[in-house]
Enzyme design. Structure first.
Site, PDB file in Angstrom:
ATOM      1  N   GLU A   1      51.801  13.537  -2.864  1.00  0.00           N
ATOM      2  CA  GLU A   1      52.841  14.225  -3.623  1.00  0.00           C
ATOM      3  C   GLU A   1      52.269  14.428  -5.018  1.00  0.00           C
ATOM      4  OE1 GLU A   1      56.402  11.886  -4.085  1.00  0.00           O
ATOM      5  OE2 GLU A   1      57.492  13.515  -5.073  1.00  0.00           O
TER       6      GLU A   1
ATOM      7  N   GLU B   1      64.775  16.347 -11.774  1.00  0.00           N
ATOM      8  CA  GLU B   1      65.269  15.052 -11.306  1.00  0.00           C
ATOM      9  C   GLU B   1      66.122  14.432 -12.410  1.00  0.00           C
ATOM     10  OE1 GLU B   1      62.037  13.090  -8.345  1.00  0.00           O
ATOM     11  OE2 GLU B   1      61.380  13.186 -10.426  1.00  0.00           O
TER      12      GLU B   1
END
Ligand code: NAG
Ligand code: NAG
Length: 242
Positions: free
Chosen positions: A138, A223
């Site tokens: 990621e 986020e």
């Protein structure tokens, strides 16, 4: 006749700004899919709504309004767009991957904790869902990180120059994959324009990522941890050329 009428209505409404309110709602957004992805919402209380403003070619404009309390160290959501077709090629086959992103907080409460970030997924199989058993890496690129939040793992390098910007590099494991996070060392990058190929080259040349890894997905979004904000993505664009 009735189903014909419904599908015409769906097509007609797709041409206008659409707001998602459900925790896991998604909507087609041109070359992208816009999703609310409130995967961590149970760690707090609040809500988030995301609006598709426009989409054209490999570009999209959208907005997300969020308000979260409690669990200050927990990510509540990843409101994001994912490109539907910029994936499925090996890193070695990518000639260039120009991307640009203009964004701003229209409003925000004091002391918000949130990032604005790319989330790029690599793996051994050609095809794999983000954050799945197919994921090997990621790769996050934080254009903003507010309120002292930190990526997964620990900081392994300070102030490296990659793709024309200065980054602090964080690394650590999450589930079955490794997370490498490039965090802007110079504050918010609100008018960003790079070639992701420079990031991929660095990962291969300096971080041991195999050039045979497949690009499985490019997401961008935010986020939020706590606070409230109205994040406006004026224009996000990405294209992968082989
Ligand atoms: C999201 O939409 C719902 C339903 O309209 C509303 O109750 C809520 O206040 C909205 N949340 C934010 C952060 O604007
Ligand atoms: C968004 O950015 C891309 C890449 O720079 C550009 O081609 C496109 O025209 C921009 N779209 C808008 C609406 O400004």
């Amino acid at each position: 006749m009735k189903s014909f009428g419904l599908s015409v209505l769906a097509l007609a409404s797709a041409a206008f700004a659409q707001t998602l309110t459900g925790a896991f709602d998604c909507v087609p957004a041109g070359a992208f899919t816009l999703c609310q992805n409130q995967w961590g919402a149970s760690a707090g209380v609040g809500s988030q709504n995301s609006t598709l403003i426009s989409a054209s070619g490999n570009s999209v404009s959208w907005e997300t309004v969020w308000n979260w309390a409690n669990g200050p160290n927990s990510v509540k959501t990843y409101a994001n767009v994912i490109h539907n077709t910029a994936k499925g090629m090996q890193l070695s086959a990518i000639k260039s991957a120009p991307t640009s992103w203009q964004w701003q907080y229209k409003t925000s409460s004091s002391g918000i904790r949130a990032d604005v970030s790319y989330d790029i997924w690599l793996g051994v199989p050609q095809v794999g869902q983000p954050a799945s058993s197919a994921s090997s890496y990621e790769i996050m690129i934080w254009l903003s990180g507010k309120g002292g939040i930190q990526p997964v793992g620990s900081q392994i390098l300070t102030g490296i120059e990659v793709a024309g910007h200065s980054w602090n590099l964080w690394k650590g494991p999450n589930a079955n994959w490794q997370v490498l996070s490039f965090v802007s060392a110079n504050g918010d990058l609100t008018d960003f324009d790079i070639d992701l190929k420079d990031i991929f080259n660095y990962l291969v040349q300096s971080q041991g990522v195999a050039a045979t890894q497949f690009l499985q997905g490019i997401q961008t979004g935010t986020e939020p941890f706590v606070g409230n904000a109205d994040l406006f993505i004026e224009n996000f664009s990405v294209e992968v050329q082989t």
